[in-house]
Design a protein around this motif. Structure first.
Motif, PDB file in Angstrom:
ATOM      1  N   UNK A   1      -8.300  -5.924  -1.133  1.00  0.00           N
ATOM      2  CA  UNK A   1      -8.192  -4.727  -1.967  1.00  0.00           C
ATOM      3  C   UNK A   1      -8.717  -3.457  -1.298  1.00  0.00           C
ATOM      4  N   UNK A   2      -9.514  -3.598  -0.226  1.00  0.00           N
ATOM      5  CA  UNK A   2     -10.279  -2.462   0.280  1.00  0.00           C
ATOM      6  C   UNK A   2      -9.402  -1.340   0.824  1.00  0.00           C
ATOM      7  N   UNK A   3      -8.346  -1.669   1.546  1.00  0.00           N
ATOM      8  CA  UNK A   3      -7.517  -0.616   2.146  1.00  0.00           C
ATOM      9  C   UNK A   3      -6.773   0.189   1.080  1.00  0.00           C
ATOM     10  N   UNK A   4      -6.279  -0.500   0.060  1.00  0.00           N
ATOM     11  CA  UNK A   4      -5.591   0.223  -1.010  1.00  0.00           C
ATOM     12  C   UNK A   4      -6.584   1.056  -1.826  1.00  0.00           C
ATOM     13  N   UNK A   5      -7.833   0.578  -1.960  1.00  0.00           N
ATOM     14  CA  UNK A   5      -8.849   1.356  -2.682  1.00  0.00           C
ATOM     15  C   UNK A   5      -9.097   2.681  -1.975  1.00  0.00           C
ATOM     16  N   UNK A   6      -9.234   2.659  -0.669  1.00  0.00           N
ATOM     17  CA  UNK A   6      -9.443   3.907   0.079  1.00  0.00           C
ATOM     18  C   UNK A   6      -8.225   4.813  -0.028  1.00  0.00           C
ATOM     19  N   UNK A   7      -7.049   4.228   0.077  1.00  0.00           N
ATOM     20  CA  UNK A   7      -5.821   5.034   0.018  1.00  0.00           C
ATOM     21  C   UNK A   7      -5.684   5.724  -1.334  1.00  0.00           C
ATOM     22  N   UNK A   8      -6.034   5.030  -2.417  1.00  0.00           N
ATOM     23  CA  UNK A   8      -5.889   5.628  -3.744  1.00  0.00           C
ATOM     24  C   UNK A   8      -6.940   6.703  -4.003  1.00  0.00           C
ATOM     25  N   UNK A   9      -8.134   6.556  -3.413  1.00  0.00           N
ATOM     26  CA  UNK A   9      -9.125   7.618  -3.553  1.00  0.00           C
ATOM     27  C   UNK A   9      -8.702   8.886  -2.828  1.00  0.00           C
ATOM     28  N   UNK A  10      -7.845   8.739  -1.822  1.00  0.00           N
ATOM     29  CA  UNK A  10      -7.352   9.899  -1.070  1.00  0.00           C
ATOM     30  C   UNK A  10      -6.058  10.453  -1.656  1.00  0.00           C
ATOM     31  N   UNK A  11      -5.497   9.745  -2.608  1.00  0.00           N
ATOM     32  CA  UNK A  11      -4.201  10.118  -3.154  1.00  0.00           C
ATOM     33  C   UNK A  11      -4.394  11.031  -4.368  1.00  0.00           C
ATOM     34  N   UNK A  12      -3.726  12.164  -4.352  1.00  0.00           N
ATOM     35  CA  UNK A  12      -3.943  13.174  -5.388  1.00  0.00           C
ATOM     36  C   UNK A  12      -3.403  12.766  -6.748  1.00  0.00           C
ATOM     37  N   UNK A  13      -2.614  11.706  -6.819  1.00  0.00           N
ATOM     38  CA  UNK A  13      -2.132  11.221  -8.114  1.00  0.00           C
ATOM     39  C   UNK A  13      -2.988  10.066  -8.616  1.00  0.00           C
ATOM     40  N   UNK A  14      -3.149   9.019  -7.792  1.00  0.00           N
ATOM     41  CA  UNK A  14      -3.926   7.844  -8.201  1.00  0.00           C
ATOM     42  C   UNK A  14      -5.377   8.210  -8.490  1.00  0.00           C
ATOM     43  N   UNK A  15      -5.897   9.198  -7.778  1.00  0.00           N
ATOM     44  CA  UNK A  15      -7.287   9.614  -7.939  1.00  0.00           C
ATOM     45  C   UNK A  15      -7.608   9.979  -9.385  1.00  0.00           C
ATOM     46  N   UNK A  16      -6.650  10.577 -10.085  1.00  0.00           N
ATOM     47  CA  UNK A  16      -6.913  11.080 -11.439  1.00  0.00           C
ATOM     48  C   UNK A  16      -6.620  10.070 -12.544  1.00  0.00           C
ATOM     49  N   UNK A  17      -6.308   8.833 -12.186  1.00  0.00           N
ATOM     50  CA  UNK A  17      -6.252   7.765 -13.187  1.00  0.00           C
ATOM     51  C   UNK A  17      -7.656   7.170 -13.274  1.00  0.00           C
ATOM     52  N   UNK A  18      -8.375   7.356 -14.377  1.00  0.00           N
ATOM     53  CA  UNK A  18      -9.791   6.961 -14.428  1.00  0.00           C
ATOM     54  C   UNK A  18     -10.026   5.475 -14.221  1.00  0.00           C
ATOM     55  N   UNK A  19      -9.116   4.615 -14.704  1.00  0.00           N
ATOM     56  CA  UNK A  19      -9.308   3.184 -14.511  1.00  0.00           C
ATOM     57  C   UNK A  19      -9.116   2.787 -13.052  1.00  0.00           C
ATOM     58  N   UNK A  20      -8.100   3.343 -12.424  1.00  0.00           N
ATOM     59  CA  UNK A  20      -7.889   3.046 -11.008  1.00  0.00           C
ATOM     60  C   UNK A  20      -9.027   3.620 -10.171  1.00  0.00           C
ATOM     61  N   UNK A  21      -9.475   4.810 -10.542  1.00  0.00           N
ATOM     62  CA  UNK A  21     -10.616   5.386  -9.828  1.00  0.00           C
ATOM     63  C   UNK A  21     -11.838   4.475  -9.939  1.00  0.00           C
ATOM     64  N   UNK A  22     -12.175   4.055 -11.157  1.00  0.00           N
ATOM     65  CA  UNK A  22     -13.357   3.226 -11.367  1.00  0.00           C
ATOM     66  C   UNK A  22     -13.258   1.928 -10.572  1.00  0.00           C
ATOM     67  N   UNK A  23     -12.079   1.326 -10.565  1.00  0.00           N
ATOM     68  CA  UNK A  23     -11.886   0.099  -9.794  1.00  0.00           C
ATOM     69  C   UNK A  23     -12.119   0.358  -8.310  1.00  0.00           C
ATOM     70  N   UNK A  24     -11.526   1.408  -7.775  1.00  0.00           N
ATOM     71  CA  UNK A  24     -11.629   1.680  -6.343  1.00  0.00           C
ATOM     72  C   UNK A  24     -13.055   2.041  -5.943  1.00  0.00           C
TER      73      UNK A  24
END
Length: 704
Positions: free
Chosen positions: A93-116
């Motif tokens: 999961x680690x690589x996708x977690x970093x990618x989503x924290x850098x992504x301007x769309x996924x970043x603003x989903x609070x559940x995905x953010x909390x998971x990452x």
């Protein structure tokens, strides 16, 4: 001259630290070539990858299989067990977690953010298992035992299998720095957690490039060099000099050919120069110019690339708080507001930023008003945060003015709800004014954070409890708070006046000579351990009481930080969320509350990793959907096992009934599993998808 400026781990992964961009700007304007290397970012970006974590898991497995010492240490054993059971899932999961924290769309989903966010911490826990007794988090590094003297720091920095930095530095970073053919290497050290990584790096560079001068700057060694009996001279084996305080003039002199031993402000081997007891007064801070971020990989920080730090002044105008090391300097050097606002305009134009985090220790009220006027006058649309003091001049009119100019977050040193304790601390705060300030902030759309502490010498238990009581009573106007413990810092007035305060260091004389902070005992028997324990208890108590009347708060695991649900704990991330959603937003209402019997024909699917079973009948599991660890009763585990993707709610309830579990209890358990994201319920995903789509749309509108 070709200068390499280096920033070592650990530090915030979401943005650069300002020392490198500020020095790079100054030296570049003098015609020198500057190369910036943020090794904090590079280190974590390397170790928090699938390939590296799989290696770490194998290291943990070998230790678990072959070392009896791990069996004797329960903390290490638990880390190793989690590494081999949960580690493979985290690695995937680690690589996708970093990618989503850098992504301007996924970043603003609070559940995905909390998971990452949690997955990053889980990844660091794997590192802690492999390099025990070191404990590594995304922002900190501590040894499992005290490294109190410089001799112990030297020993801990030697390249060896237990040093978590040595192999990565030697394999990746040192060859890169050596290949640059640098004339000077300058390393900026601003936190004590960076000492061992810095010494490790310096050793390795000197071994490969012995003729390249290595200079260490920053507050940590500037303070350490001033300790009366410090053994800092022993570090000259692989460090050529320590740059004190403002590094511009010393580096400029060295680049222009002045011999190292002759430069004021640099401590060298065999030199007769002794540092001045306090830092020299800064000249006009306007000469620093705008920071140069062009040499840093902004797209690689663990955040969408539109939040940057900025310093509008050095030092603290107040400089009187007894517990704070800022009182050591007592110098305050602000930039003119025209220069500050001009820099913001450049950052907006050059980097497209929309959020500024002021890194000043404190911006006084009159400067806040002037900055707000200039930002409004020039129609600069940025959101920003800063540190400020709770004073009578922080009134409603000023707060509304700065809110209209884009302020979304204020960090206040609240410290205590007791006026007597505040007076002892020399805070200059009138507690009666604080509720009005907080209410004005919240009403204006500014989220206030309160730093508090307990255990200050002379504070009673009732006074400490009154601070927690204040946080509970005024939570509706507070964005977040943390309740820490008093620390005795060498360069604070509290240490200078320790005898008067009834405080004594409990370090050995040898350790005391090199210490920047001290374990201590207060007259009457309390010590730092008591203060730490009390701060944890009061944090939990305050959170529990707030939660009974307001479900919008959460206590972040492993910390004393309590904040609004859906608002990230990292400062730059919280500012971005507050810009996007507003200060009063939280995500609690988006999670469906319970499973209904009307969904009886819909299949449920659960996914978890069993970590360990305890003697009390509970099982610790890891939920890869949100990165959480949970301790569940056996009936709950049995219920989850029936959620295999082929059974409906009705069938699962019937199965549980066969084991003596009432239908209502089974439904309650499924509802809990749904809230914890342990099961997937198909019918509830449409609403969720609409919410995420709207979140992404709002985020895209907020980012250029």
């Amino acid at each position: 001259m070709k200068i390499g400026l280096v920033f070592p781990p650990p530090f915030d992964l979401t943005q650069p630290y300002l020392s490198l961009p500020m020095l790079a700007s100054f030296l570049s304007r003098q015609g020198h070539k500057v190369v910036q290397r943020d090794l904090n970012l590079a280190y974590y970006d390397h170790v928090l990858t699938r390939s590296y974590l799989l290696q770490v898991i194998e290291m943990a497995r070998e230790v678990l299989d072959g070392q009896a010492s791990a069996e004797r240490n329960s903390e290490w054993r638990d880390l190793l067990n989690r590494a081999v059971t949960v580690g493979p899932v985290v690695a995937e999961l680690i690589d996708s977690a970093k990618a989503e924290l850098r992504d301007a769309t996924a970043f603003y989903d609070p559940d995905r953010y909390a998971k990452n966010y949690r997955i990053l911490h889980r990844g660091c826990e794997l590192l802690s298992a492999a390099f025990f007794p070191s404990r590594i988090t995304p922002t900190t590094y501590v040894r499992g035992y005290e490294t109190e003297t410089i001799a112990e720091l030297l020993a801990a920095s030697k390249p060896c299998p237990r040093n978590p930095f040595a192999a990565v530095f030697e394999e990746l970073f040192v060859p890169d720095l050596v290949a640059l053919d640098l004339d000077i290497v300058g390393i900026s050290v601003v936190y004590s957690d960076q000492i061992i990584p810095t010494l490790t790096l310096s050793r390795l560079i000197k071994a490969k490039a012995p003729r390249v001068p290595i200079l260490i700057g920053g507050d940590v060694f500037s303070h350490m060099a001033r300790l009366p009996e410090s053994n800092i001279a022993t570090l000259f084996e692989f460090i050529d000099g320590f740059v004190l305080d403002d590094g511009r003039a010393p580096l400029s002199a060295l680049c222009n050919g002045t011999p190292l031993q002759e430069i004021p402000g640099i401590i060298t081997r065999g030199g007769s120069k002794r540092p001045a007891p306090t830092p020299a007064r800064l000249e006009n801070y306007d000469t620093f110019g705008a920071p140069d971020f062009s040499g840093l990989p902004l797209q690689k920080y663990f955040a969408p690339p539109h939040v940057l730090p900025l310093l509008s002044g050095k030092g603290c105008e107040w400089s009187k708080c007894l517990f704070c090391s800022e009182s050591f300097s007592k110098h305050y050097a602000p930039q003119s507001t025209d220069v500050v606002v001009g820099t913001i305009e450049r950052l907006v134009d050059d980097y497209g930023i929309r959020c500024i985090m002021f890194a000043d220790v404190d911006i006084p009220p009159e400067r806040l008003a002037a900055l707000a006027d200039k930002l409004t006058e020039r129609r600069i649309e940025v959101s920003w945060s800063c540190y400020a003091r709770l004073t009578r001049w922080m009134d409603r009119a000023l707060i509304e003015k700065i809110a209209q100019a884009g302020c979304r977050r204020l960090y206040f040193g609240f410290e205590s709800a007791s006026q007597r304790v505040l007076n002892l601390m020399r805070k200059g705060t009138q507690i009666a004014k604080v509720p009005e300030i907080l209410e004005s902030c919240w009403t204006a759309g500014i989220s206030p954070h309160l730093f508090t502490l307990v255990g200050f010498p002379g504070e009673t238990l009732d006074e400490a409890m009154s601070t927690a009581e204040f946080l509970v009573d005024h939570h509706h106007h507070i964005g977040s708070f943390n309740l820490g413990a008093f620390r005795l810092q060498t360069f604070s007035d509290a240490f200078i006046n320790a005898e008067t305060l009834g405080v004594e260091s409990t370090l050995t004389p040898a350790a005391r000579a090199d210490a920047l902070a001290h374990d201590y005992r207060v007259r009457g028997g309390t010590d730092i351990d008591d203060a730490v324990l009390l701060s944890a208890k009061l944090t939990q108590s305050a959170y529990d009481r707030i939660s009974k009347v307001d479900a919008s708060f959460q206590l972040h695991a492993g910390s004393n930080y309590v904040g609004r649900k859906g608002v990230p704990p990292w400062n730059s991330h919280s500012l971005a969320y507050l810009r996007n959603y507003g200060s009063g937003w939280n995500a609690r209402q988006e999670r469906p509350a319970r499973v209904e019997l009307g969904e009886a024909q819909l299949p449920l699917s659960a996914g978890y990793v069993e970590v360990e079973r305890s003697t009390d009948g509970h099982t610790v599991i890891f939920n890869p959907r949100n990165g959480k660890f949970l301790s569940l009763e056996q009936k709950m585990i049995q219920l989850l096992d029936y959620c295999d993707g082929s059974r409906s709610v009705h069938q699962i309830v019937n199965r549980m009934a066969a084991h003596g579990v009432a239908d209502s209890h089974a439904i309650q358990g499924l509802s809990q599993a749904l809230r914890e994201d342990l099961v997937t319920l198909v019918s509830s995903r449409n609403d969720r998808r609409e919410f995420v789509t709207e979140s992404a749309a709002r985020a895209s509108r907020a980012i250029p």
